[in-house]
Write a protein that holds these residues in place. Structure first.
Motif, PDB file in Angstrom:
ATOM      1  N   PRO A  79      23.645  44.478  32.339  1.00 15.91           N
ATOM      2  CA  PRO A  79      22.389  44.970  31.745  1.00 15.91           C
ATOM      3  C   PRO A  79      21.237  43.996  31.985  1.00 15.91           C
ATOM      4  N   THR A  80      20.793  43.910  33.219  1.00 16.26           N
ATOM      5  CA  THR A  80      19.692  43.017  33.549  1.00 16.26           C
ATOM      6  C   THR A  80      18.376  43.571  33.017  1.00 16.26           C
ATOM      7  N   ARG A  81      17.337  42.742  33.083  1.00 12.17           N
ATOM      8  CA  ARG A  81      16.017  43.188  32.644  1.00 12.17           C
ATOM      9  C   ARG A  81      15.586  44.435  33.405  1.00 12.17           C
ATOM     10  N   GLY A  82      15.745  44.403  34.717  1.00 13.14           N
ATOM     11  CA  GLY A  82      15.351  45.549  35.524  1.00 13.14           C
ATOM     12  C   GLY A  82      16.166  46.784  35.219  1.00 13.14           C
ATOM     13  N   ALA A  83      17.469  46.604  34.968  1.00 12.19           N
ATOM     14  CA  ALA A  83      18.336  47.751  34.679  1.00 12.19           C
ATOM     15  C   ALA A  83      17.943  48.408  33.362  1.00 12.19           C
ATOM     16  N   LEU A  84      17.626  47.606  32.347  1.00 12.61           N
ATOM     17  CA  LEU A  84      17.253  48.166  31.045  1.00 12.61           C
ATOM     18  C   LEU A  84      15.903  48.875  31.110  1.00 12.61           C
ATOM     19  N   VAL A  85      14.955  48.297  31.846  1.00 14.95           N
ATOM     20  CA  VAL A  85      13.661  48.957  32.002  1.00 14.95           C
ATOM     21  C   VAL A  85      13.829  50.276  32.758  1.00 14.95           C
ATOM     22  N   ALA A  86      14.623  50.230  33.838  1.00 14.48           N
ATOM     23  CA  ALA A  86      14.871  51.458  34.599  1.00 14.48           C
ATOM     24  C   ALA A  86      15.574  52.497  33.728  1.00 14.48           C
ATOM     25  N   PHE A  87      16.425  52.026  32.811  1.00 16.77           N
ATOM     26  CA  PHE A  87      17.176  52.934  31.943  1.00 16.77           C
ATOM     27  C   PHE A  87      16.237  53.718  31.028  1.00 16.77           C
ATOM     28  N   VAL A  88      15.286  53.032  30.385  1.00 19.54           N
ATOM     29  CA  VAL A  88      14.411  53.750  29.455  1.00 19.54           C
ATOM     30  C   VAL A  88      13.489  54.715  30.200  1.00 19.54           C
ATOM     31  N   VAL A  89      13.058  54.333  31.393  1.00 16.85           N
ATOM     32  CA  VAL A  89      12.241  55.251  32.190  1.00 16.85           C
ATOM     33  C   VAL A  89      13.060  56.479  32.569  1.00 16.85           C
ATOM     34  N   TRP A  90      14.304  56.246  32.958  1.00 17.69           N
ATOM     35  CA  TRP A  90      15.212  57.346  33.316  1.00 17.69           C
ATOM     36  C   TRP A  90      15.461  58.245  32.118  1.00 17.69           C
ATOM     37  N   LEU A  91      15.613  57.654  30.923  1.00 20.93           N
ATOM     38  CA  LEU A  91      15.830  58.444  29.707  1.00 20.93           C
ATOM     39  C   LEU A  91      14.684  59.415  29.469  1.00 20.93           C
ATOM     40  N   LEU A  92      13.466  58.921  29.605  1.00 17.29           N
ATOM     41  CA  LEU A  92      12.298  59.756  29.354  1.00 17.29           C
ATOM     42  C   LEU A  92      12.052  60.762  30.466  1.00 17.29           C
ATOM     43  N   ASP A  93      12.498  60.417  31.676  1.00 18.02           N
ATOM     44  CA  ASP A  93      12.220  61.274  32.824  1.00 18.02           C
ATOM     45  C   ASP A  93      13.241  62.390  32.985  1.00 18.02           C
ATOM     46  N   ALA A 103      13.233  62.792  24.001  1.00 20.42           N
ATOM     47  CA  ALA A 103      12.094  62.416  23.171  1.00 20.42           C
ATOM     48  C   ALA A 103      12.117  60.899  22.986  1.00 20.42           C
ATOM     49  N   PRO A 104      10.951  60.249  22.875  1.00 25.44           N
ATOM     50  CA  PRO A 104      10.923  58.788  22.720  1.00 25.44           C
ATOM     51  C   PRO A 104      11.786  58.278  21.572  1.00 25.44           C
ATOM     52  N   SER A 105      11.809  58.991  20.440  1.00 27.99           N
ATOM     53  CA  SER A 105      12.625  58.541  19.305  1.00 27.99           C
ATOM     54  C   SER A 105      14.108  58.562  19.652  1.00 27.99           C
ATOM     55  N   SER A 106      14.536  59.589  20.378  1.00 26.84           N
ATOM     56  CA  SER A 106      15.943  59.669  20.797  1.00 26.84           C
ATOM     57  C   SER A 106      16.255  58.574  21.808  1.00 26.84           C
ATOM     58  N   ALA A 107      15.326  58.325  22.738  1.00 26.88           N
ATOM     59  CA  ALA A 107      15.530  57.274  23.732  1.00 26.88           C
ATOM     60  C   ALA A 107      15.660  55.910  23.054  1.00 26.88           C
ATOM     61  N   SER A 108      14.875  55.682  22.008  1.00 32.30           N
ATOM     62  CA  SER A 108      14.941  54.423  21.281  1.00 32.30           C
ATOM     63  C   SER A 108      16.303  54.249  20.611  1.00 32.30           C
ATOM     64  N   THR A 109      16.806  55.319  19.996  1.00 34.80           N
ATOM     65  CA  THR A 109      18.123  55.270  19.357  1.00 34.80           C
ATOM     66  C   THR A 109      19.215  55.006  20.383  1.00 34.80           C
ATOM     67  N   ILE A 110      19.129  55.661  21.524  1.00 34.94           N
ATOM     68  CA  ILE A 110      20.133  55.480  22.579  1.00 34.94           C
ATOM     69  C   ILE A 110      20.110  54.049  23.100  1.00 34.94           C
ATOM     70  N   LEU A 111      18.910  53.508  23.328  1.00 27.49           N
ATOM     71  CA  LEU A 111      18.808  52.125  23.802  1.00 27.49           C
ATOM     72  C   LEU A 111      19.458  51.163  22.818  1.00 27.49           C
ATOM     73  N   ALA A 112      19.184  51.340  21.523  1.00 27.75           N
ATOM     74  CA  ALA A 112      19.778  50.466  20.500  1.00 27.75           C
ATOM     75  C   ALA A 112      21.299  50.565  20.517  1.00 27.75           C
ATOM     76  N   GLY A 113      21.820  51.779  20.643  1.00 28.25           N
ATOM     77  CA  GLY A 113      23.267  51.968  20.680  1.00 28.25           C
ATOM     78  C   GLY A 113      23.896  51.345  21.913  1.00 28.25           C
ATOM     79  N   VAL A 114      23.218  51.444  23.046  1.00 28.86           N
ATOM     80  CA  VAL A 114      23.734  50.855  24.284  1.00 28.86           C
ATOM     81  C   VAL A 114      23.806  49.335  24.164  1.00 28.86           C
TER      82      VAL A 114
END
Length: 288
Positions: A79-93, A103-114
């Protein structure tokens, strides 16, 4: 003094193994084993006390992460910096299985769980890397709002008294109908969420001269108990106290005695043949 060959088998995980070695060097192998056993016991207690919905959220987040890693051909445990940033962009896209963005709120919850699951599996996730992913998510959320895009279900419409009459009159003259009437009317008066009634036992609902006292377990992660007081209402048709009494009387008359015990679920599941199936779960409360 014990030798290294006599040391107990180390628990899984590099951090735990290193701790056990330190304990053995400082206190001896026998004490190190007892401390390791205590750590295992603490882990087991934590797993038991973690709410099921939290565990499910983490499991869902991990499944989304593995889909992302497969899609991008990334290793799951990097989970590098680039991978996590790419992950949230992918979640929203296009993060959903359907190809739509979360939705941003769901993406935030998923990121926290990951992040929780990655750390539990032994991966290092620095605060700075996680912070940049969250900053990216917040910035992208603002851009969505500026573009006029609204995702998610939004806030549910509040129920009002005329709605209660419609609900009550729609309930059939069955055990399930009596349960639904009591479920809706009592829940309305203490602003229940779907999971609140599922945690109630019959003994948590007390009949008093003024009405009912419902001992509700509140909080998603840190729980406490609050006593919700529900008074008799002027109109018996929408009175939660009368609905509760009618439901419990019908349950006692039509179901096995064990379902009327104080330790039984306050609101039971009922199949289409009016057989009690057990306690209700949040999904069945939502359907009702």
């Amino acid at each position: 003094m014990s030798t290294a060959a006599e040391m107990p088998a180390l628990p899984a995980g590099d951090e735990r193994a290193a701790l056990v070695v330190q304990w053995a060097q400082r206190h001896g192998v026998e004490v190190a084993q007892r401390l390791a056993d205590a750590e295992d016991f603490a882990d087991a207690v934590q797993r038991r006390l973690t709410p099921a919905n939290t565990t499910d959220t983490y499991a869902k987040a991990w499944r989304v992460w593995t889909r992302f890693c497969t899609d991008q051909d990334f290793p799951e445990m990097a989970p590098t910096r680039g991978a996590l940033v790419a992950f949230v962009v992918w979640l929203l896209d296009r993060g959903q299985v359907s190809g739509k963005g979360y939705a941003p709120s769901s993406a935030s919850t998923i990121l926290a769980g990951v992040v929780v699951e990655l750390r539990r599996r032994g991966a290092e996730v620095s605060r700075d890397d996680q912070a940049q992913a969250r900053a990216t998510l917040e910035a992208a959320s603002v851009e969505l709002l500026k573009a006029g895009e609204r995702r998610g279900r939004g806030q549910a419409a509040a129920a009002e008294v005329p709605d209660l009459y419609r609900v009550v009159r729609a309930c059939p003259d069955t055990l399930a109908g009596a349960r639904d009437k009591a479920l809706i009317l009592t829940g309305f008066h203490y602003a229940s969420r779907a999971q609140d009634p599922t945690g109630l036992l019959a003994g948590d609902v007390t009949l008093t001269p003024r009405g009912l006292v419902v001992s509700v377990l509140t909080g998603k992660t840190k729980h406490s108990v609050r006593d919700a007081k529900i008074n008799y209402q002027a109109d018996p048709e929408v009175c939660p106290v009368e609905a509760w009494k009618a439901y419990r009387a019908r349950l006692a008359a039509e179901a096995e005695p064990r379902w009327s015990e104080p330790t039984a679920p306050a609101f039971v599941g009922v199949d289409r043949h009016s057989n009690v199936t057990g306690g209700m779960v949040p999904d069945s409360v939502t359907r009702a």
